[in-house]
Design an enzyme around this catalytic site. Structure first.
Site, PDB file in Angstrom:
ATOM      1  N   SER A  62     -72.238  21.963 -31.468  1.00 10.90           N
ATOM      2  CA  SER A  62     -73.690  22.086 -31.326  1.00 10.90           C
ATOM      3  C   SER A  62     -74.381  22.191 -32.680  1.00 10.90           C
ATOM      4  O   SER A  62     -73.738  22.345 -33.715  1.00 10.90           O
ATOM      5  CB  SER A  62     -74.030  23.309 -30.474  1.00 10.90           C
ATOM      6  OG  SER A  62     -73.987  24.458 -31.282  1.00 10.90           O
ATOM      7  N   LYS A  63     -75.702  22.112 -32.620  1.00 14.90           N
ATOM      8  CA  LYS A  63     -76.497  22.216 -33.850  1.00 14.90           C
ATOM      9  C   LYS A  63     -76.235  23.552 -34.542  1.00 14.90           C
ATOM     10  O   LYS A  63     -76.309  23.666 -35.746  1.00 14.90           O
ATOM     11  CB  LYS A  63     -77.991  22.135 -33.516  1.00 14.90           C
ATOM     12  CG  LYS A  63     -78.449  20.731 -33.185  1.00 14.90           C
ATOM     13  CD  LYS A  63     -79.956  20.612 -33.266  1.00 14.90           C
ATOM     14  CE  LYS A  63     -80.357  19.169 -33.014  1.00 14.90           C
ATOM     15  NZ  LYS A  63     -81.752  18.870 -33.217  1.00 14.90           N
TER      16      LYS A  63
END
Ligand code: GLU
Length: 501
Positions: A262-263
């Site tokens: 994920s970011k």
């Protein structure tokens, strides 16, 4: 391929582009190039609440840095423009009316409170609340009003959304280039909002209208959009349009364990997840560019996340990728992100660079350390160390002794400086002073001859010799160092070490 290939990357400008998004862009680019088609970029900015200033510019800059700029986009070959959805508002409004008129959509006037109540009622009965055929006729929609009643409600300014009227009971047999045949039951889908009360379309409507108008031939996007595929195919059908072909790319997984990268993982796991650095008031999220990665290396490792050409080949230029890319060879299962392997890729591209290019990149680092670069043969120094570096930023640590004499000596290695070492080093100085052709190979031959003739063990000389020049037992071939720093400096350093021990 008979149809002209037109593919798009359609990010929403909600922040910096995640590396997974970059891979989606890359695969679209490669597919277009492979088939002599067009790769275009559309900005999907219809969700005003999630709009982040600067994100659009970031996306364009990132693609440019990687060398995969779109053929058509904002301010570039705007044949099918505008390419920013916020500038196409009126188009979507007209199309949503068309769906109402042909019975594929309806107005829903439910207030948030009414929706809450309906949700609770369903939950009390033990049902999950899905806004679809099971309840739509019990809610406040145009489905149970006459045309005139609906028109009057709208004229009175009542807020509404437009929802898709999903078919009640149909099995959709669809095809995805990567995943093969996939089946969906329409009865389980919800009646998604297509048009919002703020006069903006939702992603689903805008995306389909634009893909149609922009003549998209293939939709290549992340797996997270697979659940939207049935709705999208139904919307094409509702308009009487031919749907493009779909290809849903596998997820990019965290280096360890399971789950999507994920970011937020990025800097937390010790590597960037963004192509370029992203600065906000909360801080800086690091980028591959600023971390010293070559764009070619990033492109190469991203291409191999979920794809290979069927051989063991790992190093590909962008041109080679464009020639061999094949959607049929994209894997179904998630691709694990391996940050160590990424560094290996960078290393491969680093050693391919011209010494002079690397020297130019190294120069600013040296200037920051107050080194007068004009006094040194940087090309030569770089050529001696690059084989062991992953990044230009590794160079200083690997080569500082070329520029400054050691001040301190590695403690462990210093213990090996025995009593007999000092006279040996003095003899070595005498040997070096006699050498006129001061090149690595010649110095090596003469020094080794001297050792053999006098039956001096290699280690007895080489270790303290290296320690004197480098300050530690590290660095490239010793006689290469000797040649580069030169006779005078070599002797000075040995003298200094003798004094010190
Ligand atoms: N705007 C969507 C996104 O942000 C596009 C998805 C698609 O390619 O259809 O990923």
């Amino acid at each position: 391929m008979s149809q002209k290939v037109r593919v798009r990357f359609a990010p929403s400008p909600t922040g910096p582009l995640h590396i997974g998004g970059v891979r989606t862009a890359l695969f679209n680019y490669l597919f277009a190039k492979k088939h002599g088609g067009t790769f275009f970029l559309r900005i999907e900015d219809t969700d005003q609440n999630r709009f982040v200033p600067g994100a659009e510019k970031y996306i364009l800059e990132a693609l440019e840095w990687l060398g995969i700029s779109p053929d058509e986009t904002i301010d570039k070959n705007e044949k099918f423009g505008p390419y920013r959805q916020s500038e196409r508002k009126q188009i979507y409004a007209n199309y949503s009316k068309e769906l109402i008129d042909n019975g594929w959509a309806y107005y829903a006037f439910d207030t948030p409170e009414a929706l809450d109540k309906a949700r609770k009622t369903q939950e009390e009965k033990g049902n999950t609340f899905i806004y679809n055929h099971t309840i739509r006729e019990t809610l406040d929609t145009s489905l149970i009003l006459t045309k005139e009643e609906t028109a009057a409600r709208i004229a009175s300014g009542a807020p509404y959304v437009i929802r898709f009227k999903t078919p009640v009971n149909e099995t959709l047999h669809l095809h995805d280039i990567i995943r093969g045949d996939v089946k969906f039951e329409t009865g389980l889908l919800d009646d998604k909002v297509l048009f919002k009360s703020d006069g903006m379309p939702t992603y689903h409507l805008a995306n389909i209208v634009d893909d149609h108008l922009m003549e998209t031939s293939h939709v290549i996007r992340g797996e997270e959009w697979l659940p939207s595929m049935p709705l999208h195919v139904l919307i094409y059908r509702a308009f009487g349009w031919k749907a493009p072909q779909f290809a849903h790319l596998p997820l990019i997984l965290k280096p360890v364990g399971n789950g999507k990268l994920s970011k937020r993982d990025g800097d937390k796991l010790g590597f960037p997840v963004f192509p370029l650095e992203w600065k906000t008031e909360e801080g800086i999220a690091s980028g591959y560019r600023e971390n010293g990665f070559f764009p070619e290396a990033v492109v190469n490792f991203l291409a191999l996340l979920g794809w290979n050409d069927g051989t063991e080949k790992e190093l590909f230029t962008l041109e080679e990728l464009s020639a061999s890319f094949d959607l049929n060879r994209v894997h179904k299962s998630g691709a694990k992100f391996d940050p160590e392997k990424n560094k290996w890729f960078n290393h491969q591209y680093l050693i391919k660079q011209e010494d002079q290019t690397l020297a130019n990149d190294f120069s600013p680092i040296l200037s920051e350390k107050n080194i007068d670069t004009a006094k040194f043969d940087l090309d030569k120094i770089v050529s001696l160390i690059k084989e062991r570096a992953n990044f230009v930023s590794d160079f200083w640590e690997m080569s500082d002794f070329f520029f400054v004499a050691p001040i301190e000596y590695d403690a462990k290695a210093s213990k090996n400086w025995k009593e007999e070492t000092t006279p040996l080093m003095q003899q070595l100085i005498a040997v070096l002073e006699e050498i006129s052709d001061f090149t690595s190979i010649n110095i090596e031959t003469i020094v080794k001859d001297w050792m053999t003739t006098n039956e001096i063990g290699m280690g007895k000389v080489m270790q303290p010799f290296r320690l004197s020049l480098v300050g530690a037992l590290k660095g490239p071939h010793l006689f290469d160092i000797v040649e580069v720093i030169g006779k005078h400096e070599t002797i000075e350093r040995i003298k200094h070490a003798i004094q010190k021990f």
